[in-house]
Design a protein around this motif. Structure first.
Motif, PDB file in Angstrom:
ATOM      1  N   ASN A   1      67.337  57.189  56.180  1.00  0.00           N
ATOM      2  CA  ASN A   1      68.859  57.935  56.270  1.00  0.00           C
ATOM      3  C   ASN A   1      68.794  59.309  55.862  1.00  0.00           C
ATOM      4  OD1 ASN A   1      69.126  57.831  53.502  1.00  0.00           O
ATOM      5  ND2 ASN A   1      70.685  56.573  53.488  1.00  0.00           N
ATOM      6  N   ASP A   2      69.760  60.139  56.150  1.00  0.00           N
ATOM      7  CA  ASP A   2      69.760  61.529  56.151  1.00  0.00           C
ATOM      8  C   ASP A   2      69.968  62.050  54.618  1.00  0.00           C
ATOM      9  OD1 ASP A   2      70.153  61.875  58.566  1.00  0.00           O
ATOM     10  OD2 ASP A   2      72.275  62.212  58.665  1.00  0.00           O
ATOM     11  N   LYS A   3      70.426  61.036  53.551  1.00  0.00           N
ATOM     12  CA  LYS A   3      70.034  61.088  52.182  1.00  0.00           C
ATOM     13  C   LYS A   3      68.651  60.968  51.465  1.00  0.00           C
ATOM     14  CE  LYS A   3      75.000  61.005  51.239  1.00  0.00           C
ATOM     15  NZ  LYS A   3      76.045  60.366  50.493  1.00  0.00           N
ATOM     16  N   LEU A   4      67.962  60.264  52.328  1.00  0.00           N
ATOM     17  CA  LEU A   4      66.595  59.640  51.850  1.00  0.00           C
ATOM     18  C   LEU A   4      66.693  58.785  50.658  1.00  0.00           C
ATOM     19  CD1 LEU A   4      64.555  62.967  52.072  1.00  0.00           C
ATOM     20  CD2 LEU A   4      64.670  61.268  53.749  1.00  0.00           C
ATOM     21  N   ASN A   5      67.752  58.082  50.729  1.00  0.00           N
ATOM     22  CA  ASN A   5      67.981  56.891  49.803  1.00  0.00           C
ATOM     23  C   ASN A   5      67.977  55.730  50.300  1.00  0.00           C
ATOM     24  OD1 ASN A   5      70.631  56.762  50.895  1.00  0.00           O
ATOM     25  ND2 ASN A   5      71.550  57.668  49.071  1.00  0.00           N
ATOM     26  N   MET A   6      67.873  55.226  51.582  1.00  0.00           N
ATOM     27  CA  MET A   6      67.738  54.092  52.125  1.00  0.00           C
ATOM     28  C   MET A   6      67.106  54.062  53.315  1.00  0.00           C
ATOM     29  SD  MET A   6      71.010  51.442  53.132  1.00  0.00           S
ATOM     30  CE  MET A   6      71.408  51.595  51.474  1.00  0.00           C
ATOM     31  N   LEU A   7      66.223  52.806  53.408  1.00  0.00           N
ATOM     32  CA  LEU A   7      65.259  52.673  54.593  1.00  0.00           C
ATOM     33  C   LEU A   7      65.915  51.679  55.344  1.00  0.00           C
ATOM     34  CD1 LEU A   7      61.898  52.925  53.019  1.00  0.00           C
ATOM     35  CD2 LEU A   7      63.232  54.547  53.900  1.00  0.00           C
ATOM     36  N   ASP A   8      65.813  51.574  56.696  1.00  0.00           N
ATOM     37  CA  ASP A   8      66.415  50.825  57.814  1.00  0.00           C
ATOM     38  C   ASP A   8      65.166  49.623  57.954  1.00  0.00           C
ATOM     39  OD1 ASP A   8      67.063  49.633  60.185  1.00  0.00           O
ATOM     40  OD2 ASP A   8      67.068  51.185  61.499  1.00  0.00           O
ATOM     41  N   ILE A   9      65.800  48.377  57.644  1.00  0.00           N
ATOM     42  CA  ILE A   9      64.782  47.097  57.540  1.00  0.00           C
ATOM     43  C   ILE A   9      64.605  46.732  58.951  1.00  0.00           C
ATOM     44  CG2 ILE A   9      66.863  45.632  57.711  1.00  0.00           C
ATOM     45  CD1 ILE A   9      63.673  44.926  55.500  1.00  0.00           C
ATOM     46  N   SER A  10      65.313  47.149  59.920  1.00  0.00           N
ATOM     47  CA  SER A  10      64.939  46.850  61.204  1.00  0.00           C
ATOM     48  C   SER A  10      63.791  47.619  61.776  1.00  0.00           C
ATOM     49  CB  SER A  10      66.192  46.974  62.025  1.00  0.00           C
ATOM     50  OG  SER A  10      66.540  48.012  62.298  1.00  0.00           O
ATOM     51  N   ALA A  11      63.811  48.823  61.333  1.00  0.00           N
ATOM     52  CA  ALA A  11      62.612  49.517  61.671  1.00  0.00           C
ATOM     53  C   ALA A  11      61.299  49.502  60.676  1.00  0.00           C
ATOM     54  CB  ALA A  11      63.029  50.868  61.790  1.00  0.00           C
ATOM     55  N   LEU A  12      61.635  49.283  59.395  1.00  0.00           N
ATOM     56  CA  LEU A  12      60.469  49.069  58.457  1.00  0.00           C
ATOM     57  C   LEU A  12      59.511  48.042  58.815  1.00  0.00           C
ATOM     58  CD1 LEU A  12      59.276  50.245  55.847  1.00  0.00           C
ATOM     59  CD2 LEU A  12      60.686  48.713  54.686  1.00  0.00           C
ATOM     60  N   LYS A  13      60.220  46.764  59.178  1.00  0.00           N
ATOM     61  CA  LYS A  13      59.483  45.602  59.566  1.00  0.00           C
ATOM     62  C   LYS A  13      58.523  45.041  58.583  1.00  0.00           C
ATOM     63  CE  LYS A  13      59.930  46.073  64.724  1.00  0.00           C
ATOM     64  NZ  LYS A  13      59.538  46.132  65.955  1.00  0.00           N
ATOM     65  N   PRO A  14      58.740  45.103  57.290  1.00  0.00           N
ATOM     66  CA  PRO A  14      57.951  44.827  56.218  1.00  0.00           C
ATOM     67  C   PRO A  14      57.135  43.434  56.219  1.00  0.00           C
ATOM     68  CG  PRO A  14      59.977  44.392  55.569  1.00  0.00           C
ATOM     69  CD  PRO A  14      60.138  45.267  56.706  1.00  0.00           C
ATOM     70  N   VAL A  15      56.071  43.148  56.084  1.00  0.00           N
ATOM     71  CA  VAL A  15      55.305  41.897  55.731  1.00  0.00           C
ATOM     72  C   VAL A  15      55.346  41.431  54.531  1.00  0.00           C
ATOM     73  CG1 VAL A  15      53.217  40.747  56.589  1.00  0.00           C
ATOM     74  CG2 VAL A  15      53.915  42.514  58.045  1.00  0.00           C
ATOM     75  N   GLY A  16      55.601  40.189  54.364  1.00  0.00           N
ATOM     76  CA  GLY A  16      55.476  39.636  53.015  1.00  0.00           C
ATOM     77  C   GLY A  16      54.270  38.438  52.855  1.00  0.00           C
TER      78      GLY A  16
ATOM     79  N   SER B   1      51.630  53.743  56.830  1.00  0.00           N
ATOM     80  CA  SER B   1      52.790  52.989  56.218  1.00  0.00           C
ATOM     81  C   SER B   1      54.126  53.983  56.143  1.00  0.00           C
ATOM     82  CB  SER B   1      52.185  53.126  54.782  1.00  0.00           C
ATOM     83  OG  SER B   1      53.240  52.488  53.924  1.00  0.00           O
ATOM     84  N   ALA B   2      55.293  53.401  56.244  1.00  0.00           N
ATOM     85  CA  ALA B   2      56.527  53.936  56.640  1.00  0.00           C
ATOM     86  C   ALA B   2      57.027  54.352  55.007  1.00  0.00           C
ATOM     87  CB  ALA B   2      57.585  53.200  57.233  1.00  0.00           C
ATOM     88  N   PHE B   3      56.426  53.793  54.021  1.00  0.00           N
ATOM     89  CA  PHE B   3      57.024  54.161  52.706  1.00  0.00           C
ATOM     90  C   PHE B   3      55.689  54.027  51.744  1.00  0.00           C
ATOM     91  CE2 PHE B   3      59.725  52.694  48.989  1.00  0.00           C
ATOM     92  CZ  PHE B   3      59.588  53.954  48.421  1.00  0.00           C
ATOM     93  N   SER B   4      55.406  55.114  51.037  1.00  0.00           N
ATOM     94  CA  SER B   4      54.230  55.307  50.121  1.00  0.00           C
ATOM     95  C   SER B   4      54.788  55.970  48.818  1.00  0.00           C
ATOM     96  CB  SER B   4      53.199  56.038  50.821  1.00  0.00           C
ATOM     97  OG  SER B   4      52.585  55.647  52.040  1.00  0.00           O
ATOM     98  N   ILE B   5      54.155  55.487  47.539  1.00  0.00           N
ATOM     99  CA  ILE B   5      54.180  55.979  46.380  1.00  0.00           C
ATOM    100  C   ILE B   5      53.083  56.311  45.697  1.00  0.00           C
ATOM    101  CG2 ILE B   5      55.366  55.406  44.069  1.00  0.00           C
ATOM    102  CD1 ILE B   5      56.321  52.695  46.743  1.00  0.00           C
ATOM    103  N   GLU B   6      53.156  57.624  45.286  1.00  0.00           N
ATOM    104  CA  GLU B   6      52.081  57.875  44.398  1.00  0.00           C
ATOM    105  C   GLU B   6      52.543  57.682  43.125  1.00  0.00           C
ATOM    106  OE1 GLU B   6      51.388  62.439  44.659  1.00  0.00           O
ATOM    107  OE2 GLU B   6      51.854  62.389  46.864  1.00  0.00           O
TER     108      GLU B   6
END
Length: 284
Positions: free
Chosen positions: A238-253, A195-200
Motif C-alpha cells: 500500500n502507499d504507506k508501505l505497511n501492508m501487503l495485498d494477500i491476493s497479489a502476494l500469493k504466498p506458498v506455504g 520475491s515480492a518481499f525480502s528482508i536483509e
C-alpha cells in the motif's frame, strides 16, 4: 536446502515422498488453476456466542492418542514427520547467504522460519544438523552473520523448490534455479528479484541442540536474526508501505511430506472486547 550428509540422511529416512512414481500420480491430477483468485467468505459461524465452544461437535467422535516423543521404539524421524505434518501451514523462509570468503553463494528454502518480534524485527530459523554437518546456509550464516529472507510466491515456486536439491557445497543454486539476484544494501547476500518481499538480516544469536537420547549428537541449530532492511514490490504494497495485498502476494506455504499450500481464501474476525456484563453468566 543444499546437500550434506545430515540433510541427505534425514531425507532418506523420512521418505517424505509417498509415491513410487510421482510424475505418474501428478499426471492424473487436475491442472493448477492459475485463474483462481483470492476471496473472502463469512466466518464459519457468524452467530457464535461466548462460551459456545467449537462450532461443530465432530471432535467428540474421536479420541486423542498420547505420543511420547522419547517412547520405546520411537525415532526422531517419527517426530519429524509428525511435526511437519501437524504444524501447518508453515511459512517458508527462502534464504540467501554467501560463504566467508565470498566465493560461494547459497540459496535454499527453510520452513522452520518465523517472525517473532517487530521492534526490532526478529526472526527465528531452525536448521537440522549440528557441528560438522551444518547445512550450507547455516554454515554460511554462522561464519558471516548475514543473510536475506525472501517470501516465496506462486510464480517462482518450481525454481525455489529446485534449490533444495542435494547438491554438494559450492554449487550455485542461483544458477540451478534461474532466479535473479539483486545486490543488497546492508548485507552481502543478494535478495531474490522474483520475491515480492525480502528482508536483509543479521545474526544476533545462535544455539545448538543435542539429542535427548544421545547428548553427544548435535541435531540442530537455532539462529535468531534481526531484519535490518526490507524490499517490497510496489504493486503489492500500500502507499504507506505497511501492508501487503494477500491476493497479489500469493504466498506458498509448507505442509507435511512433499505437499505445498496456496492461500486463496480467508475470513475476517474482529478481536473481542471484554464485556463483563455479557460474560457474567458464563463465569459464574
Amino acid at each position: 536446502m543444499s546437500g550434506n550428509t545430515s540433510n541427505s540422511g534425514l531425507e532418506s529416512q523420512a521418505k517424505r515422498d509417498p509415491h513410487g512414481d510421482f510424475k505418474a500420480v501428478e499426471s492424473s491430477r487436475p491442472k493448477f488453476d492459475q485463474e483462481a483468485t483470492w476471496k473472502y467468505t463469512k466466518n464459519i459461524d457468524p452467530g457464535w456466542k461466548p462460551g459456545s465452544g467449537a462450532n461443530n461437535a465432530s471432535w467428540k467422535d474421536h479420541r486423542k492418542v498420547e505420543v511420547d516423543p522419547y517412547g520405546e521404539g520411537r525415532s526422531h524421524v517419527d517426530n519429524y514427520k509428525l511435526l511437519i505434518s501437524g504444524i501447518t501451514p508453515r511459512f517458508i523462509g527462502f534464504i540467501s547467504t554467501v560463504s566467508k570468503d565470498g566465493t560461494t553463494r547459497n540459496l535454499a528454502p527453510f520452513s522452520y522460519t518465523t517472525v517473532v518480534n517487530h521492534d526490532p524485527p526478529i526472526f527465528c530459523i531452525g536448521f537440522s544438523g549440528g557441528k560438522g554437518s551444518h547445512k550450507d546456509t547455516c554454515k554460511n550464516l554462522l561464519e558471516t552473520g548475514e543473510l536475506t529472507i525472501n517470501v516465496i510466491s506462486e510464480w517462482f515456486i518450481e525454481a525455489a523448490n529446485y534449490t533444495c536439491t542435494n547438491a554438494p557445497y559450492g554449487v550455485d543454486e542461483w544458477k540451478l534455479s534461474g532466479l535473479t539476484p539483486i545486490v543488497s544494501k546492508k548485507v552481502r547476500p543478494a535478495h531474490v528479484a522474483e520475491s515480492a518481499f525480502s528482508i536483509e538480516a543479521k545474526l544476533i544469536h545462535s544455539h545448538e541442540w543435542t539429542s535427548k537420547t544421545d547428548p553427544t549428537r548435535a541435531t540442530g541449530t537455532l539462529c535468531i536474526v534481526e531484519g535490518v532492511n526490507f524490499h517490497v514490490r510496489e504493486d503489492i504494497a500500500n502507499d504507506k508501505l505497511n501492508m501487503l495485498d494477500i491476493s497479489a502476494l500469493k504466498p506458498v506455504g509448507r505442509l507435511g511430506g512433499i505437499t505445498y499450500s496456496r492461500t486463496m481464501q480467508g475470513f475476517e474476525m474482529t478481536r473481542p472486547v471484554y464485556d463483563e456484563d455479557k460474560v457474567k453468566e458464563i463465569l459464574n
